[in-house]
Design a protein around this motif. Structure first.
Motif, PDB file in Angstrom:
ATOM      1  N   ALA A  24       0.833  -1.204   0.000  1.00  0.00           N
ATOM      2  CA  ALA A  24       0.000   0.000   0.000  1.00  0.00           C
ATOM      3  C   ALA A  24       0.868   1.256   0.000  1.00  0.00           C
ATOM      4  CB  ALA A  24      -0.935   0.006   1.207  1.00  0.00           C
ATOM      5  N   PHE A  25       1.928   1.247   0.795  1.00  0.00           N
ATOM      6  CA  PHE A  25       2.811   2.408   0.864  1.00  0.00           C
ATOM      7  C   PHE A  25       3.548   2.592  -0.456  1.00  0.00           C
ATOM      8  CE2 PHE A  25       6.701   4.633   2.129  1.00  0.00           C
ATOM      9  CZ  PHE A  25       6.146   5.717   2.781  1.00  0.00           C
ATOM     10  N   ALA A  26       4.049   1.487  -1.027  1.00  0.00           N
ATOM     11  CA  ALA A  26       4.741   1.568  -2.318  1.00  0.00           C
ATOM     12  C   ALA A  26       3.783   2.026  -3.407  1.00  0.00           C
ATOM     13  CB  ALA A  26       5.345   0.215  -2.673  1.00  0.00           C
ATOM     14  N   ARG A  27       2.544   1.562  -3.348  1.00  0.00           N
ATOM     15  CA  ARG A  27       1.516   1.978  -4.303  1.00  0.00           C
ATOM     16  C   ARG A  27       1.298   3.491  -4.229  1.00  0.00           C
ATOM     17  NH1 ARG A  27      -4.518  -0.466  -4.264  1.00  0.00           N
ATOM     18  NH2 ARG A  27      -3.288  -2.268  -3.746  1.00  0.00           N
ATOM     19  N   ASP A  28       1.178   4.016  -3.028  1.00  0.00           N
ATOM     20  CA  ASP A  28       0.966   5.449  -2.874  1.00  0.00           C
ATOM     21  C   ASP A  28       2.150   6.250  -3.409  1.00  0.00           C
ATOM     22  OD1 ASP A  28      -1.526   5.109  -1.793  1.00  0.00           O
ATOM     23  OD2 ASP A  28      -0.884   5.359   0.283  1.00  0.00           O
ATOM     24  N   ILE A  29       3.361   5.812  -3.122  1.00  0.00           N
ATOM     25  CA  ILE A  29       4.545   6.527  -3.603  1.00  0.00           C
ATOM     26  C   ILE A  29       4.630   6.453  -5.130  1.00  0.00           C
ATOM     27  CG2 ILE A  29       7.068   6.450  -3.689  1.00  0.00           C
ATOM     28  CD1 ILE A  29       7.039   5.790  -0.732  1.00  0.00           C
ATOM     29  N   ALA A  30       4.422   5.265  -5.698  1.00  0.00           N
ATOM     30  CA  ALA A  30       4.524   5.103  -7.146  1.00  0.00           C
ATOM     31  C   ALA A  30       3.458   5.902  -7.883  1.00  0.00           C
ATOM     32  CB  ALA A  30       4.421   3.627  -7.516  1.00  0.00           C
ATOM     33  N   MET A  31       2.253   5.925  -7.338  1.00  0.00           N
ATOM     34  CA  MET A  31       1.164   6.599  -8.029  1.00  0.00           C
ATOM     35  C   MET A  31       1.258   8.114  -7.927  1.00  0.00           C
ATOM     36  SD  MET A  31      -1.913   3.998  -7.212  1.00  0.00           S
ATOM     37  CE  MET A  31      -2.997   4.347  -8.570  1.00  0.00           C
ATOM     38  N   GLN A  32       1.986   8.633  -6.962  1.00  0.00           N
ATOM     39  CA  GLN A  32       2.161  10.075  -6.857  1.00  0.00           C
ATOM     40  C   GLN A  32       2.999  10.615  -8.007  1.00  0.00           C
ATOM     41  OE1 GLN A  32       3.817  10.706  -2.989  1.00  0.00           O
ATOM     42  NE2 GLN A  32       1.858  10.442  -1.959  1.00  0.00           N
ATOM     43  N   ARG A  33       3.810   9.753  -8.617  1.00  0.00           N
ATOM     44  CA  ARG A  33       4.702  10.183  -9.671  1.00  0.00           C
ATOM     45  C   ARG A  33       4.155   9.918 -11.075  1.00  0.00           C
ATOM     46  NH1 ARG A  33       7.320  10.147  -5.365  1.00  0.00           N
ATOM     47  NH2 ARG A  33       9.425  10.093  -4.744  1.00  0.00           N
ATOM     48  N   ALA A  34       2.920   9.554 -11.193  1.00  0.00           N
ATOM     49  CA  ALA A  34       2.317   9.249 -12.493  1.00  0.00           C
ATOM     50  C   ALA A  34       1.842  10.545 -13.153  1.00  0.00           C
ATOM     51  CB  ALA A  34       1.165   8.273 -12.328  1.00  0.00           C
ATOM     52  N   ASP A  35       2.699  11.116 -13.980  1.00  0.00           N
ATOM     53  CA  ASP A  35       2.344  12.347 -14.673  1.00  0.00           C
ATOM     54  C   ASP A  35       1.322  12.058 -15.758  1.00  0.00           C
ATOM     55  OD1 ASP A  35       4.131  13.725 -13.110  1.00  0.00           O
ATOM     56  OD2 ASP A  35       5.774  13.552 -14.544  1.00  0.00           O
ATOM     57  N   GLY A  36       0.468  13.021 -16.022  1.00  0.00           N
ATOM     58  CA  GLY A  36      -0.528  12.877 -17.072  1.00  0.00           C
ATOM     59  C   GLY A  36      -1.827  12.253 -16.601  1.00  0.00           C
ATOM     60  N   TYR A  37      -1.843  11.736 -15.404  1.00  0.00           N
ATOM     61  CA  TYR A  37      -3.040  11.118 -14.853  1.00  0.00           C
ATOM     62  C   TYR A  37      -3.529  11.918 -13.651  1.00  0.00           C
ATOM     63  CZ  TYR A  37      -1.797   6.940 -17.507  1.00  0.00           C
ATOM     64  OH  TYR A  37      -1.485   6.059 -18.506  1.00  0.00           O
ATOM     65  N   ILE A  38      -4.808  11.874 -13.424  1.00  0.00           N
ATOM     66  CA  ILE A  38      -5.379  12.405 -12.191  1.00  0.00           C
ATOM     67  C   ILE A  38      -5.581  11.209 -11.278  1.00  0.00           C
ATOM     68  CG2 ILE A  38      -7.371  13.524 -11.145  1.00  0.00           C
ATOM     69  CD1 ILE A  38      -7.793  14.951 -13.841  1.00  0.00           C
ATOM     70  N   ARG A  39      -5.049  11.297 -10.106  1.00  0.00           N
ATOM     71  CA  ARG A  39      -5.156  10.208  -9.135  1.00  0.00           C
ATOM     72  C   ARG A  39      -6.264  10.555  -8.161  1.00  0.00           C
ATOM     73  NH1 ARG A  39      -0.819   9.271  -4.471  1.00  0.00           N
ATOM     74  NH2 ARG A  39      -2.246   8.130  -3.178  1.00  0.00           N
ATOM     75  N   ILE A  40      -7.255   9.674  -8.056  1.00  0.00           N
ATOM     76  CA  ILE A  40      -8.335   9.917  -7.106  1.00  0.00           C
ATOM     77  C   ILE A  40      -8.468   8.738  -6.149  1.00  0.00           C
ATOM     78  CG2 ILE A  40      -9.622  11.417  -8.671  1.00  0.00           C
ATOM     79  CD1 ILE A  40     -11.577   9.107  -9.118  1.00  0.00           C
ATOM     80  N   ARG A  41      -8.970   9.024  -4.957  1.00  0.00           N
ATOM     81  CA  ARG A  41      -9.228   7.975  -3.976  1.00  0.00           C
ATOM     82  C   ARG A  41     -10.575   7.376  -4.336  1.00  0.00           C
ATOM     83  NH1 ARG A  41      -6.165   5.708  -0.374  1.00  0.00           N
ATOM     84  NH2 ARG A  41      -5.128   7.658  -0.027  1.00  0.00           N
ATOM     85  N   ALA A  42     -10.546   6.262  -5.059  1.00  0.00           N
ATOM     86  CA  ALA A  42     -11.787   5.630  -5.523  1.00  0.00           C
ATOM     87  C   ALA A  42     -11.511   4.203  -5.947  1.00  0.00           C
ATOM     88  CB  ALA A  42     -12.368   6.402  -6.712  1.00  0.00           C
ATOM     89  N   GLY A  43     -12.514   3.358  -5.797  1.00  0.00           N
ATOM     90  CA  GLY A  43     -12.482   2.033  -6.383  1.00  0.00           C
ATOM     91  C   GLY A  43     -13.036   2.159  -7.794  1.00  0.00           C
ATOM     92  N   ALA A  44     -12.739   1.186  -8.639  1.00  0.00           N
ATOM     93  CA  ALA A  44     -13.264   1.243 -10.005  1.00  0.00           C
ATOM     94  C   ALA A  44     -13.381  -0.156 -10.590  1.00  0.00           C
ATOM     95  CB  ALA A  44     -12.377   2.103 -10.894  1.00  0.00           C
ATOM     96  N   VAL A  45     -14.474  -0.378 -11.302  1.00  0.00           N
ATOM     97  CA  VAL A  45     -14.712  -1.609 -12.040  1.00  0.00           C
ATOM     98  C   VAL A  45     -15.303  -1.225 -13.400  1.00  0.00           C
ATOM     99  CG1 VAL A  45     -15.083  -3.045  -9.978  1.00  0.00           C
ATOM    100  CG2 VAL A  45     -17.024  -1.908 -11.053  1.00  0.00           C
ATOM    101  N   VAL A  46     -15.404  -2.207 -14.290  1.00  0.00           N
ATOM    102  CA  VAL A  46     -16.008  -1.969 -15.600  1.00  0.00           C
ATOM    103  C   VAL A  46     -17.396  -2.596 -15.599  1.00  0.00           C
ATOM    104  CG1 VAL A  46     -15.808  -2.371 -18.078  1.00  0.00           C
ATOM    105  CG2 VAL A  46     -13.755  -1.957 -16.723  1.00  0.00           C
ATOM    106  N   HIS A  47     -18.376  -1.818 -16.026  1.00  0.00           N
ATOM    107  CA  HIS A  47     -19.750  -2.300 -16.140  1.00  0.00           C
ATOM    108  C   HIS A  47     -20.282  -1.888 -17.507  1.00  0.00           C
ATOM    109  CE1 HIS A  47     -23.761  -3.491 -15.019  1.00  0.00           C
ATOM    110  NE2 HIS A  47     -24.215  -2.286 -15.319  1.00  0.00           N
ATOM    111  N   SER A  48     -20.728  -2.855 -18.289  1.00  0.00           N
ATOM    112  CA  SER A  48     -21.257  -2.606 -19.635  1.00  0.00           C
ATOM    113  C   SER A  48     -20.264  -1.827 -20.496  1.00  0.00           C
ATOM    114  CB  SER A  48     -22.587  -1.856 -19.564  1.00  0.00           C
ATOM    115  OG  SER A  48     -23.522  -2.608 -18.844  1.00  0.00           O
ATOM    116  N   GLY A  49     -18.975  -2.156 -20.375  1.00  0.00           N
ATOM    117  CA  GLY A  49     -17.956  -1.540 -21.214  1.00  0.00           C
ATOM    118  C   GLY A  49     -17.484  -0.174 -20.761  1.00  0.00           C
ATOM    119  N   ARG A  50     -18.023   0.343 -19.654  1.00  0.00           N
ATOM    120  CA  ARG A  50     -17.642   1.664 -19.163  1.00  0.00           C
ATOM    121  C   ARG A  50     -17.205   1.564 -17.702  1.00  0.00           C
ATOM    122  NH1 ARG A  50     -18.765   5.227 -22.835  1.00  0.00           N
ATOM    123  NH2 ARG A  50     -19.081   7.110 -21.627  1.00  0.00           N
TER     124      ARG A  50
END
Length: 179
Positions: free
Chosen positions: A43-69
């Motif tokens: 979890a800690f490594a995930r937070d550090i790695a994701m802070q450096r992802a340029d070009g993306y907006i990082r939000i505190r949210a779960g996500a799944v795909v439903h009906s292709g979206r």
């Protein structure tokens, strides 16, 4: 990392010490469970790695795909959000993220983190077929400056009975609440 020491007390009983995991001088885990310590490290490594992802907006949210979206579930930090995502995955919705999600704002797509689901030990009751021994939990006041430990289990979407997705266009944004 402080691995904790075993101590022998009168009568021959051996007490295992608590392990403490540090990042620099910041203690990110303190407890006896190796699996929980590994989950906290991921979890800690995930937070550090994701802070450096340029070009993306990082939000505190779960996500799944439903009906292709993508269905995003923004929430305040809550140990039961990955449980909700895991139940949706088990129901057939491909997995994108459990508590942190990447959104690419130009193409309006949600991208997978590619990391396992960090399921709270209390939510394992919804998955009785997973042969995992629950971690016993003792409630007590957290130490000053120490994050509160939440026992977590790392599970792949396939272990839960679902699948993973790589990305999907934004479809729904649902704000869950937990009681």
């Amino acid at each position: 990392m402080d691995c904790g020491q075993e101590r022998r007390i009168p009568g021959g009983k051996i007490l295992t010490g608590k392990r403490t995991l540090y990042y620099g001088t910041l203690a990110i885990y303190r407890g006896k469970s190796d699996e929980e310590m590994a989950a906290r490290l991921v979890a800690f490594a995930r937070d550090i790695a994701m802070q450096r992802a340029d070009g993306y907006i990082r939000i505190r949210a779960g996500a799944v795909v439903h009906s292709g979206r993508a269905m995003t579930l923004p929430s305040l930090p809550n140990q039961h959000l990955p449980g909700l995502v895991a139940l949706l995955v088990r129901g057939g919705a491909p997995y994108l993220g459990d508590d942190v999600t990447y959104i690419e704002p130009v193409m309006r797509r949600v991208y997978s983190t590619g990391l396992p689901i960090r399921l709270d030990a209390e939510d394992l009751r919804h998955f009785p077929d997973l042969e995992r021994e629950p971690v016993s939990r003792r409630r007590r006041r957290p130490s000053p400056g120490m994050p509160t430990a939440t026992p977590r289990r790392l599970l792949t979407p396939e272990e839960i009975g679902g699948s993973a997705a790589t990305d999907a266009p934004i479809g729904w944004i649902i704000f869950p609440s937990f009681e």
